[in-house]
Write an enzyme that holds these catalytic residues in place. Structure first.
Site, short mmCIF file in Angstrom:
data_model
loop_
_atom_site.label_atom_id
_atom_site.label_comp_id
_atom_site.label_asym_id
_atom_site.label_seq_id
_atom_site.Cartn_x
_atom_site.Cartn_y
_atom_site.Cartn_z
N LYS A 13 -47.50 43.90 3.44
CA LYS A 13 -46.34 43.04 3.73
C LYS A 13 -45.07 43.87 3.96
O LYS A 13 -44.36 43.67 4.93
CB LYS A 13 -46.09 42.04 2.57
CG LYS A 13 -47.28 41.15 2.26
CD LYS A 13 -46.99 40.19 1.13
CE LYS A 13 -46.67 40.83 -0.19
NZ LYS A 13 -47.79 41.58 -0.82
N ARG A 84 -44.12 33.17 -4.22
CA ARG A 84 -45.45 33.52 -4.69
C ARG A 84 -45.93 32.64 -5.82
O ARG A 84 -46.90 32.99 -6.51
CB ARG A 84 -45.59 35.00 -4.99
CG ARG A 84 -44.71 35.57 -6.01
CD ARG A 84 -44.41 36.98 -5.65
NE ARG A 84 -45.29 37.99 -6.10
CZ ARG A 84 -45.23 39.24 -5.57
NH1 ARG A 84 -44.42 39.53 -4.58
NH2 ARG A 84 -45.98 40.17 -6.03
N ARG A 123 -50.39 54.85 -2.23
CA ARG A 123 -49.05 54.54 -1.74
C ARG A 123 -47.99 55.46 -2.35
O ARG A 123 -48.00 55.77 -3.53
CB ARG A 123 -48.70 53.09 -2.09
CG ARG A 123 -47.23 52.78 -1.81
CD ARG A 123 -46.92 51.33 -1.80
NE ARG A 123 -47.35 50.61 -2.98
CZ ARG A 123 -47.38 49.30 -3.07
NH1 ARG A 123 -47.03 48.57 -2.04
NH2 ARG A 123 -47.78 48.71 -4.18
N ARG A 156 -45.07 54.14 -7.47
CA ARG A 156 -44.51 53.04 -8.25
C ARG A 156 -45.17 52.94 -9.63
O ARG A 156 -46.38 53.15 -9.75
CB ARG A 156 -44.73 51.72 -7.49
CG ARG A 156 -43.53 51.29 -6.71
CD ARG A 156 -43.81 50.20 -5.73
NE ARG A 156 -44.42 48.98 -6.27
CZ ARG A 156 -44.62 47.89 -5.56
NH1 ARG A 156 -44.25 47.86 -4.29
NH2 ARG A 156 -45.18 46.84 -6.09
N ARG A 167 -52.16 42.54 -11.51
CA ARG A 167 -51.41 41.92 -10.40
C ARG A 167 -52.34 41.12 -9.48
O ARG A 167 -51.96 40.07 -8.96
CB ARG A 167 -50.69 43.01 -9.60
CG ARG A 167 -49.47 43.56 -10.34
CD ARG A 167 -49.01 44.87 -9.79
NE ARG A 167 -48.50 44.77 -8.44
CZ ARG A 167 -48.35 45.81 -7.61
NH1 ARG A 167 -48.67 47.02 -8.02
NH2 ARG A 167 -47.87 45.62 -6.41
P1 AP5 Z 1 -47.36 47.87 1.50
O1 AP5 Z 1 -46.79 47.56 2.82
O2 AP5 Z 1 -46.51 48.59 0.49
O3 AP5 Z 1 -48.00 46.54 0.84
P2 AP5 Z 1 -47.32 45.26 0.20
O4 AP5 Z 1 -48.13 44.08 0.59
O5 AP5 Z 1 -45.85 45.25 0.48
O6 AP5 Z 1 -47.61 45.59 -1.33
P3 AP5 Z 1 -46.75 45.39 -2.63
O7 AP5 Z 1 -47.54 46.04 -3.74
O8 AP5 Z 1 -45.34 45.85 -2.46
O9 AP5 Z 1 -46.79 43.90 -2.80
P4 AP5 Z 1 -46.59 43.12 -4.07
O10 AP5 Z 1 -46.53 41.77 -3.53
O11 AP5 Z 1 -47.53 43.30 -5.20
O12 AP5 Z 1 -45.29 43.82 -4.70
P5 AP5 Z 1 -43.78 43.41 -4.70
O13 AP5 Z 1 -43.00 44.63 -4.47
O14 AP5 Z 1 -43.53 42.22 -3.85
O15 AP5 Z 1 -48.72 48.70 1.75
C1 AP5 Z 1 -49.49 49.22 0.67
C2 AP5 Z 1 -50.01 50.64 1.05
O16 AP5 Z 1 -50.95 50.53 2.11
C3 AP5 Z 1 -48.90 51.59 1.57
O17 AP5 Z 1 -49.20 52.88 1.12
C4 AP5 Z 1 -49.03 51.51 3.12
O18 AP5 Z 1 -48.63 52.71 3.76
C5 AP5 Z 1 -50.52 51.23 3.29
N1 AP5 Z 1 -50.82 50.34 4.43
C6 AP5 Z 1 -50.14 49.23 4.81
N2 AP5 Z 1 -50.75 48.63 5.87
C7 AP5 Z 1 -51.88 49.37 6.11
C8 AP5 Z 1 -52.95 49.26 7.08
N3 AP5 Z 1 -53.00 48.26 7.96
N4 AP5 Z 1 -53.93 50.21 7.03
C9 AP5 Z 1 -53.90 51.23 6.12
N5 AP5 Z 1 -52.92 51.39 5.20
C10 AP5 Z 1 -51.93 50.47 5.19
O19 AP5 Z 1 -43.59 42.92 -6.21
C11 AP5 Z 1 -43.62 43.81 -7.32
C12 AP5 Z 1 -43.38 43.02 -8.59
O20 AP5 Z 1 -42.07 42.42 -8.55
C13 AP5 Z 1 -44.35 41.86 -8.87
O21 AP5 Z 1 -45.53 42.29 -9.50
C14 AP5 Z 1 -43.47 40.97 -9.76
O22 AP5 Z 1 -43.41 41.46 -11.08
C15 AP5 Z 1 -42.10 41.11 -9.14
N6 AP5 Z 1 -41.85 40.10 -8.08
C16 AP5 Z 1 -41.64 40.33 -6.74
N7 AP5 Z 1 -41.47 39.18 -6.08
C17 AP5 Z 1 -41.57 38.18 -7.00
C18 AP5 Z 1 -41.51 36.77 -6.92
N8 AP5 Z 1 -41.31 36.12 -5.74
N9 AP5 Z 1 -41.67 36.06 -8.05
C19 AP5 Z 1 -41.86 36.67 -9.25
N10 AP5 Z 1 -41.95 38.00 -9.40
C20 AP5 Z 1 -41.81 38.77 -8.29
#
Ligand code: AP5
Length: 211
Positions: A13, A84, A123, A156, A167
């Site tokens: 994402k 989410r 990552r 991270r 997660r």
């Molecule tokens: P990346 O693009 O970083 O993936 P992502 O989907 O953004 O993953 P996240 O782990 O950031 O998502 P998340 O939803 O768990 O975390 P968030 O930060 O929102 O890609 C991942 C890796 O793969 C990278 O190394 C990239 O280079 C590689 N890659 C990407 N595409 C690829 C492809 N096609 N092929 C090969 N490699 C690829 O949330 C973190 C925390 O914050 C949560 O756990 C929660 O505690 C809190 N939080 C955030 N939002 C909320 C909410 N709305 N409500 C409550 N708590 C929240």
């Protein structure tokens, strides 16, 4: 243009949100990035959020909804990591109704659990500008340094295997129901997230071109 990127942790994402922001000049609202900034700056919100994030749990809805509401605008945005939970999705609907606005598409990036583990363990993120890399799939040109700003790359805290599993469980229970929620509204578009970064990007651009 108002887009939601939906998908499990590590599905890509954040990577795709950056392409959309750059190409279409709209703002990005990543709740994960905003929360990580708050944690880094040791704000009141950051101190509250840290314990949930480190444990792989969701930060309470009321804190996150308020944070997003302040950033919504009429010009356009891509929401990454929000909503989410069903409660967050319904709150977003209410806010949009109130300002007479709507989401164009919810782009669901679908990938397997096996692929997720590979992606998250490799990552690396830039400490200064937040650019996302992968040791194998998207490596930086110079080991440990950001291509864009030469900032230091780090792993991270919540990308440890035990927290990743937690997660994923939270995703299954709390976030997956949103797929049906948005399918029923007729705005869900599924993308095969197992393809390489460029292919996923092209598919998303095709979807956006219909807006
Ligand atoms: P990346 O693009 O970083 O993936 P992502 O989907 O953004 O993953 P996240 O782990 O950031 O998502 P998340 O939803 O768990 O975390 P968030 O930060 O929102 O890609 C991942 C890796 O793969 C990278 O190394 C990239 O280079 C590689 N890659 C990407 N595409 C690829 C492809 N096609 N092929 C090969 N490699 C690829 O949330 C973190 C925390 O914050 C949560 O756990 C929660 O505690 C809190 N939080 C955030 N939002 C909320 C909410 N709305 N409500 C409550 N708590 C929240």
């Amino acid at each position: 243009m108002k887009i939601i990127l939906l998908g499990p942790p590590g599905s890509g994402k954040g990577t795709q949100a950056r392409f959309i922001i750059e190409k279409y000049g709209i703002s990005g609202i990543s709740t994960g990035d905003i929360l990580r900034d708050e944690v880094k700056n040791k704000t009141e919100l950051g101190l509250k959020a840290k314990e949930y994030m480190d444990a792989g749990k969701l930060v309470p809805d009321d804190l996150v909804i308020k944070m997003v509401e302040e950033r919504l605008n009429k010009e356009g945005y891509v929401l990454d990591g929000f909503p989410r939970t069903l409660s967050q999705a319904k709150s977003l609907d209410k806010i949009l109704d109130r300002i007479n606005d709507r989401i164009d598409y919810v782009i669901y990036i679908d990938i397997s659990e096996e692929e997720i583990i590979k992606r998250m363990s490799g990552r690396r993120i830039c400490k200064d500008c937040g650019s996302v890399y992968h040791l194998l799939f998207n490596p930086p040109k110079v080991d440990g340094k950001c291509d864009l700003c030469e900032g230091e790359l780090y792993q991270r805290d919540d990308d440890k295997e035990e927290t990743i599993r937690k997660r994923l469980k939270v995703y299954e229970e709390d976030t997956k129901p949103l797929i049906k929620y948005y399918k029923d509204k007729g705005i869900l578009r599924r993308v095969d997230g197992s393809k390489d970064i460029e292919e996923v990007k092209n598919t998303i651009e095709d979807i956006i071109s219909n807006i």
